[in-house]
Design a protein around this motif. Structure first.
Motif, PDB file in Angstrom:
ATOM      1  N   ASN A 290     -19.524 -45.552 -17.394  1.00 61.82           N
ATOM      2  CA  ASN A 290     -20.846 -45.707 -16.793  1.00 61.82           C
ATOM      3  C   ASN A 290     -21.839 -45.013 -17.709  1.00 61.82           C
ATOM      4  OD1 ASN A 290     -23.039 -44.461 -14.566  1.00 61.82           O
ATOM      5  ND2 ASN A 290     -22.479 -46.616 -14.392  1.00 61.82           N
ATOM      6  N   GLU A 291     -22.889 -45.730 -18.050  1.00 59.90           N
ATOM      7  CA  GLU A 291     -23.883 -45.187 -18.974  1.00 59.90           C
ATOM      8  C   GLU A 291     -25.121 -44.813 -18.193  1.00 59.90           C
ATOM      9  OE1 GLU A 291     -23.725 -48.690 -21.237  1.00 59.90           O
ATOM     10  OE2 GLU A 291     -21.717 -48.194 -21.924  1.00 59.90           O
ATOM     11  N   PHE A 292     -25.646 -43.631 -18.454  1.00 60.45           N
ATOM     12  CA  PHE A 292     -26.840 -43.192 -17.719  1.00 60.45           C
ATOM     13  C   PHE A 292     -27.697 -42.268 -18.579  1.00 60.45           C
ATOM     14  CE2 PHE A 292     -25.728 -38.775 -16.605  1.00 60.45           C
ATOM     15  CZ  PHE A 292     -24.372 -38.769 -16.879  1.00 60.45           C
ATOM     16  N   GLU A 293     -28.954 -42.136 -18.169  1.00 60.46           N
ATOM     17  CA  GLU A 293     -29.875 -41.203 -18.819  1.00 60.46           C
ATOM     18  C   GLU A 293     -29.761 -39.884 -18.076  1.00 60.46           C
ATOM     19  OE1 GLU A 293     -32.029 -41.466 -21.467  1.00 60.46           O
ATOM     20  OE2 GLU A 293     -31.256 -43.500 -21.861  1.00 60.46           O
ATOM     21  N   TRP A 294     -29.296 -38.866 -18.774  1.00 62.70           N
ATOM     22  CA  TRP A 294     -29.195 -37.560 -18.124  1.00 62.70           C
ATOM     23  C   TRP A 294     -30.530 -36.832 -18.287  1.00 62.70           C
ATOM     24  CZ3 TRP A 294     -27.045 -32.461 -20.283  1.00 62.70           C
ATOM     25  CH2 TRP A 294     -26.919 -31.520 -19.233  1.00 62.70           C
ATOM     26  N   ASP A 295     -31.097 -36.416 -17.154  1.00 57.30           N
ATOM     27  CA  ASP A 295     -32.399 -35.728 -17.241  1.00 57.30           C
ATOM     28  C   ASP A 295     -32.223 -34.222 -17.410  1.00 57.30           C
ATOM     29  OD1 ASP A 295     -31.531 -34.894 -14.798  1.00 57.30           O
ATOM     30  OD2 ASP A 295     -33.126 -35.852 -13.633  1.00 57.30           O
ATOM     31  N   GLY A 296     -30.989 -33.792 -17.616  1.00 57.84           N
ATOM     32  CA  GLY A 296     -30.751 -32.366 -17.863  1.00 57.84           C
ATOM     33  C   GLY A 296     -30.597 -31.551 -16.588  1.00 57.84           C
ATOM     34  N   SER A 297     -30.590 -32.240 -15.419  1.00 55.68           N
ATOM     35  CA  SER A 297     -30.416 -31.479 -14.172  1.00 55.68           C
ATOM     36  C   SER A 297     -28.929 -31.400 -13.817  1.00 55.68           C
ATOM     37  CB  SER A 297     -31.208 -32.135 -13.042  1.00 55.68           C
ATOM     38  OG  SER A 297     -30.729 -33.439 -12.835  1.00 55.68           O
ATOM     39  N   GLU A 298     -28.610 -30.578 -12.818  1.00 55.01           N
ATOM     40  CA  GLU A 298     -27.205 -30.417 -12.432  1.00 55.01           C
ATOM     41  C   GLU A 298     -26.659 -31.715 -11.837  1.00 55.01           C
ATOM     42  OE1 GLU A 298     -25.957 -26.877 -10.460  1.00 55.01           O
ATOM     43  OE2 GLU A 298     -27.847 -25.878 -10.924  1.00 55.01           O
ATOM     44  N   LEU A 299     -25.382 -31.963 -12.087  1.00 50.15           N
ATOM     45  CA  LEU A 299     -24.740 -33.174 -11.576  1.00 50.15           C
ATOM     46  C   LEU A 299     -23.435 -32.797 -10.888  1.00 50.15           C
ATOM     47  CD1 LEU A 299     -24.941 -35.374 -14.834  1.00 50.15           C
ATOM     48  CD2 LEU A 299     -26.532 -35.452 -12.902  1.00 50.15           C
ATOM     49  N   LEU A 300     -23.031 -33.629  -9.931  1.00 50.72           N
ATOM     50  CA  LEU A 300     -21.692 -33.511  -9.342  1.00 50.72           C
ATOM     51  C   LEU A 300     -21.013 -34.853  -9.565  1.00 50.72           C
ATOM     52  CD1 LEU A 300     -22.657 -31.626  -6.059  1.00 50.72           C
ATOM     53  CD2 LEU A 300     -21.251 -30.711  -7.913  1.00 50.72           C
ATOM     54  N   LEU A 301     -20.192 -34.922 -10.580  1.00 49.22           N
ATOM     55  CA  LEU A 301     -19.588 -36.194 -10.997  1.00 49.22           C
ATOM     56  C   LEU A 301     -18.336 -36.491 -10.185  1.00 49.22           C
ATOM     57  CD1 LEU A 301     -19.753 -35.820 -14.899  1.00 49.22           C
ATOM     58  CD2 LEU A 301     -21.462 -36.797 -13.344  1.00 49.22           C
ATOM     59  N   GLN A 302     -18.235 -37.707  -9.706  1.00 50.88           N
ATOM     60  CA  GLN A 302     -17.029 -38.154  -8.989  1.00 50.88           C
ATOM     61  C   GLN A 302     -16.712 -39.595  -9.385  1.00 50.88           C
ATOM     62  OE1 GLN A 302     -17.781 -37.799  -4.759  1.00 50.88           O
ATOM     63  NE2 GLN A 302     -17.256 -35.622  -4.766  1.00 50.88           N
ATOM     64  N   SER A 303     -15.437 -39.962  -9.273  1.00 47.71           N
ATOM     65  CA  SER A 303     -15.050 -41.368  -9.431  1.00 47.71           C
ATOM     66  C   SER A 303     -14.117 -41.739  -8.292  1.00 47.71           C
ATOM     67  CB  SER A 303     -14.362 -41.590 -10.784  1.00 47.71           C
ATOM     68  OG  SER A 303     -13.160 -40.860 -10.846  1.00 47.71           O
ATOM     69  N   ARG A 304     -14.179 -42.999  -7.893  1.00 47.47           N
ATOM     70  CA  ARG A 304     -13.398 -43.474  -6.733  1.00 47.47           C
ATOM     71  C   ARG A 304     -12.815 -44.832  -7.093  1.00 47.47           C
ATOM     72  NH1 ARG A 304     -17.084 -44.435  -1.620  1.00 47.47           N
ATOM     73  NH2 ARG A 304     -17.694 -46.189  -2.906  1.00 47.47           N
ATOM     74  N   ALA A 305     -11.485 -44.904  -7.081  1.00 44.79           N
ATOM     75  CA  ALA A 305     -10.809 -46.151  -7.482  1.00 44.79           C
ATOM     76  C   ALA A 305     -10.470 -47.000  -6.270  1.00 44.79           C
ATOM     77  CB  ALA A 305      -9.519 -45.816  -8.236  1.00 44.79           C
TER      78      ALA A 305
ATOM     79  N   LYS B  82     -26.886 -27.178 -16.001  1.00 47.81           N
ATOM     80  CA  LYS B  82     -28.027 -27.591 -16.831  1.00 47.81           C
ATOM     81  C   LYS B  82     -27.734 -27.432 -18.320  1.00 47.81           C
ATOM     82  CE  LYS B  82     -31.696 -27.017 -13.527  1.00 47.81           C
ATOM     83  NZ  LYS B  82     -32.193 -25.995 -12.623  1.00 47.81           N
ATOM     84  N   ASN B  83     -26.898 -26.427 -18.653  1.00 48.61           N
ATOM     85  CA  ASN B  83     -26.596 -26.213 -20.077  1.00 48.61           C
ATOM     86  C   ASN B  83     -25.465 -27.116 -20.575  1.00 48.61           C
ATOM     87  OD1 ASN B  83     -24.294 -25.133 -18.997  1.00 48.61           O
ATOM     88  ND2 ASN B  83     -24.665 -23.036 -19.684  1.00 48.61           N
ATOM     89  N   GLY B  84     -24.995 -28.037 -19.704  1.00 46.52           N
ATOM     90  CA  GLY B  84     -23.971 -28.994 -20.118  1.00 46.52           C
ATOM     91  C   GLY B  84     -22.549 -28.524 -19.886  1.00 46.52           C
ATOM     92  N   GLU B  85     -22.367 -27.247 -19.513  1.00 44.21           N
ATOM     93  CA  GLU B  85     -21.017 -26.767 -19.198  1.00 44.21           C
ATOM     94  C   GLU B  85     -20.563 -27.380 -17.876  1.00 44.21           C
ATOM     95  OE1 GLU B  85     -20.830 -22.535 -19.098  1.00 44.21           O
ATOM     96  OE2 GLU B  85     -21.430 -22.367 -21.201  1.00 44.21           O
ATOM     97  N   ILE B  86     -19.257 -27.525 -17.730  1.00 41.74           N
ATOM     98  CA  ILE B  86     -18.728 -28.247 -16.566  1.00 41.74           C
ATOM     99  C   ILE B  86     -17.593 -27.462 -15.925  1.00 41.74           C
ATOM    100  CG2 ILE B  86     -17.693 -30.438 -15.826  1.00 41.74           C
ATOM    101  CD1 ILE B  86     -19.143 -31.735 -18.186  1.00 41.74           C
ATOM    102  N   GLU B  87     -17.549 -27.506 -14.591  1.00 41.69           N
ATOM    103  CA  GLU B  87     -16.523 -26.767 -13.865  1.00 41.69           C
ATOM    104  C   GLU B  87     -15.908 -27.631 -12.767  1.00 41.69           C
ATOM    105  OE1 GLU B  87     -16.038 -22.219 -12.192  1.00 41.69           O
ATOM    106  OE2 GLU B  87     -17.789 -23.367 -11.585  1.00 41.69           O
ATOM    107  N   ASN B  88     -14.631 -27.384 -12.502  1.00 43.10           N
ATOM    108  CA  ASN B  88     -13.903 -28.034 -11.406  1.00 43.10           C
ATOM    109  C   ASN B  88     -14.362 -27.426 -10.078  1.00 43.10           C
ATOM    110  OD1 ASN B  88     -12.018 -29.048  -9.603  1.00 43.10           O
ATOM    111  ND2 ASN B  88     -10.246 -28.042 -10.551  1.00 43.10           N
ATOM    112  N   VAL B  89     -14.913 -28.252  -9.180  1.00 40.75           N
ATOM    113  CA  VAL B  89     -15.389 -27.753  -7.887  1.00 40.75           C
ATOM    114  C   VAL B  89     -14.989 -28.727  -6.778  1.00 40.75           C
ATOM    115  CG1 VAL B  89     -17.415 -26.612  -8.892  1.00 40.75           C
ATOM    116  CG2 VAL B  89     -17.605 -28.957  -8.014  1.00 40.75           C
ATOM    117  N   GLU B  90     -15.281 -28.325  -5.544  1.00 40.34           N
ATOM    118  CA  GLU B  90     -15.165 -29.260  -4.425  1.00 40.34           C
ATOM    119  C   GLU B  90     -16.473 -29.270  -3.671  1.00 40.34           C
ATOM    120  OE1 GLU B  90     -11.922 -29.231  -1.780  1.00 40.34           O
ATOM    121  OE2 GLU B  90     -10.442 -29.064  -3.389  1.00 40.34           O
ATOM    122  N   VAL B  91     -16.812 -30.438  -3.111  1.00 39.68           N
ATOM    123  CA  VAL B  91     -17.989 -30.525  -2.255  1.00 39.68           C
ATOM    124  C   VAL B  91     -17.522 -30.993  -0.889  1.00 39.68           C
ATOM    125  CG1 VAL B  91     -19.647 -30.999  -4.077  1.00 39.68           C
ATOM    126  CG2 VAL B  91     -18.405 -32.893  -3.023  1.00 39.68           C
ATOM    127  N   SER B  92     -18.257 -30.628   0.153  1.00 36.49           N
ATOM    128  CA  SER B  92     -17.864 -31.125   1.478  1.00 36.49           C
ATOM    129  C   SER B  92     -18.804 -32.242   1.875  1.00 36.49           C
ATOM    130  CB  SER B  92     -17.919 -29.994   2.493  1.00 36.49           C
ATOM    131  OG  SER B  92     -19.211 -29.428   2.468  1.00 36.49           O
TER     132      SER B  92
END
Ligand code: MTE
Ligand code: CO
Length: 426
Positions: free
Chosen positions: A365-380, A416-426
């Motif tokens: 998936n291609e997108f324009e990142w505006d530099g804000s925080e993201l919560l990335l998920q994928s669902r098959a 915001k700095n591009g670093e990424i961490e494993n998290v969970e959201v409810s």
């Protein structure tokens, strides 16, 4: 991101790091590629070193070798996960590869008693039990039989097993790296069984490995007569010793524990054997104290491999390609959706490249990142309509006592700095 979306696991992970004396933090460091140092003398308008001299001749590398700049791309283990390296696992570097086929040298390995070094001349496969004619095959016998080529994913039932109680390991390699997908060449098991001739009472098979664990699993006859393969090649080459050289079982869509390596013996019987690997292991303890057994099928699952904790975003903002893999033990992947906001909004990803029945599919998936925080998920979603569940949905049915068969949706928190961490959201 509003307050409800705040990652829940940051403090748990911080505690894990502290408790493990840096164990979790150490997971990230070795896999971030150190960029090769630049030499301005090689840059335009100069003529680079490699343009000014003859290279090594053919034959200098009779078996191909990677560029020295790529050697950090490797399987890795987590030393504190297991008591000994002989009964352990090394993980596929999912964040460092693309496409749908795993290179042989990067396929995750899982052994119960280390790597058996089988001499192919002394290799034998026995078939006995409820058969008309017990048989012993040499490797040459097996190679003389009609053969097929099939690409299949192979996933350990314990893949993502550390994540049942919350986000733990920081990297797709560690959370999802017990999966690989190669092109197998082998003989359909039914061809060998036909040679031996099944007695009318035959219902189950016992598969036994030739390693010192002599790993054994029971296999229902229907699967044996369906798509099971007795494989000896991966991606055209003979199997690597780590993956069962010279012969292993391939059971498309089913948990990798049953894909017995260094296959030594197949016994035909009329009931399952209830071996260690199907009683005290590879069962799923539910909240009510009952355990699910013989849970062979690997349900649909996916993970974003880039960006991910070991593959952070380094370009601050702008055009960004998100990529990942999806697979299902029920058949083909029909669709993958991705979310940038922790599952509030979904968009269809593009599936690209060969992605067959019970094989890995690659999505983008291609997108324009505006530099804000993201919560990335994928669902098959697979061709039967089965949709990969959220971790919360999965826990409703399975509780949190399981190790195996965790196919819940993974979340990566992009800072915001591009670093990424494993998290969970409810
Ligand atoms: N077969 C034998 N003989 N011995 C083993 O220890 N491990 C099993 C399975 N087959 C094992 C085995 C497990 S738990 C898994 S996940 C897969 O092999 C791993 O296959 P791979 O090493 O090719 O990735
Ligand atoms: Co396994």
């Amino acid at each position: 991101m509003n307050n409800n979306d705040k990652p829940k696991s940051a403090s748990r992970r911080a505690a894990l790091r502290a408790g493990l004396a840096g164990g979790a933090a150490a997971l990230v460091a070795p896999s971030l590629a150190a960029a090769a140092e630049s030499d301005p003398a090689n840059l335009p308008p100069n003529v680079a070193d490699w343009t000014r001299m003859l290279g090594e001749g053919v034959g200098a590398r009779p078996y191909g070798k990677r560029a020295k700049y790529e050697e950090h791309i490797a399987r890795r283990d987590v030393s504190w996960l297991t008591a000994s390296p002989q009964s352990s696992v090394s993980f596929t570097p999912l964040h460092e590869i693309d496409g749908t086929i795993t290179p042989n040298g990067l396929c995750f390995e899982r052994h119960h008693s280390g790597i058996a070094e089988v001499n192919p001349t002394d290799y034998r496969l026995m078939i006995h039990g409820l058969v008309d004619k017990p048989l012993i095959f040499t490797l040459d016998d097996i190679k003389r039989m009609p053969r097929v080529n099939r690409a299949y994913f192979c996933e350990c039932a314990a893949n993502s097993g550390m994540e049942w109680r919350g986000a733990q390991l920081n990297g797709a390699q560690y959370t999802h790296g017990m999966v690989h997908c190669v092109m197998y060449t082998g003989v359909p098991l039914k061809v060998l069984l036909n040679e031996a001739g099944l007695k009318p009472k035959a219902k189950w098979l016992l598969m036994e490995g030739g390693d010192s664990a002599a790993m054994t699993r029971s296999l229902p006859l229907a699967k044996a007569l369906d798509d099971a393969l007795v494989a000896y090649r991966m991606n055209g080459e003979m199997l690597y010793p780590e993956n069962g050289y010279p012969v292993r079982m391939v059971l498309p869509g089913w948990e990798a524990n049953m894909w017995v390596k260094w296959l030594r013996r197949i016994e035909v019987g009329d009931q399952p054997w209830h071996t260690r690997e199907e009683t005290s292991k590879y069962t799923d303890l539910l909240a009510n104290g009952q355990a699910r057994r013989f849970t062979y099928l690997m349900e649909a699952k996916s993970v974003i491999t880039h960006p991910s904790p070991q593959a952070p975003i380094n370009h601050k903002s702008g055009f960004t390609v998100l990529s990942g893999i999806a697979w299902s033990g029920r058949g083909r992947i029909a669709r993958v959706d991705v979310s940038l906001d922790g599952g509030r909004n979904w968009r269809a990803a593009k599936i690209d490249g060969p992605s067959g029945d019970k094989a890995l599919a690659r999505f983008y998936n291609e997108f324009e990142w505006d530099g804000s925080e993201l919560l990335l998920q994928s669902r098959a979603m697979d061709e039967t309509g089965y949709v990969q569940p959220s971790k919360a949905e999965l826990r409703k049915y399975r509780g949190v006592n399981s190790i195996y068969h965790n196919n819940g949706i993974q979340t990566w928190h992009v800072r915001k700095n591009g670093e990424i961490e494993n998290v969970e959201v409810s």
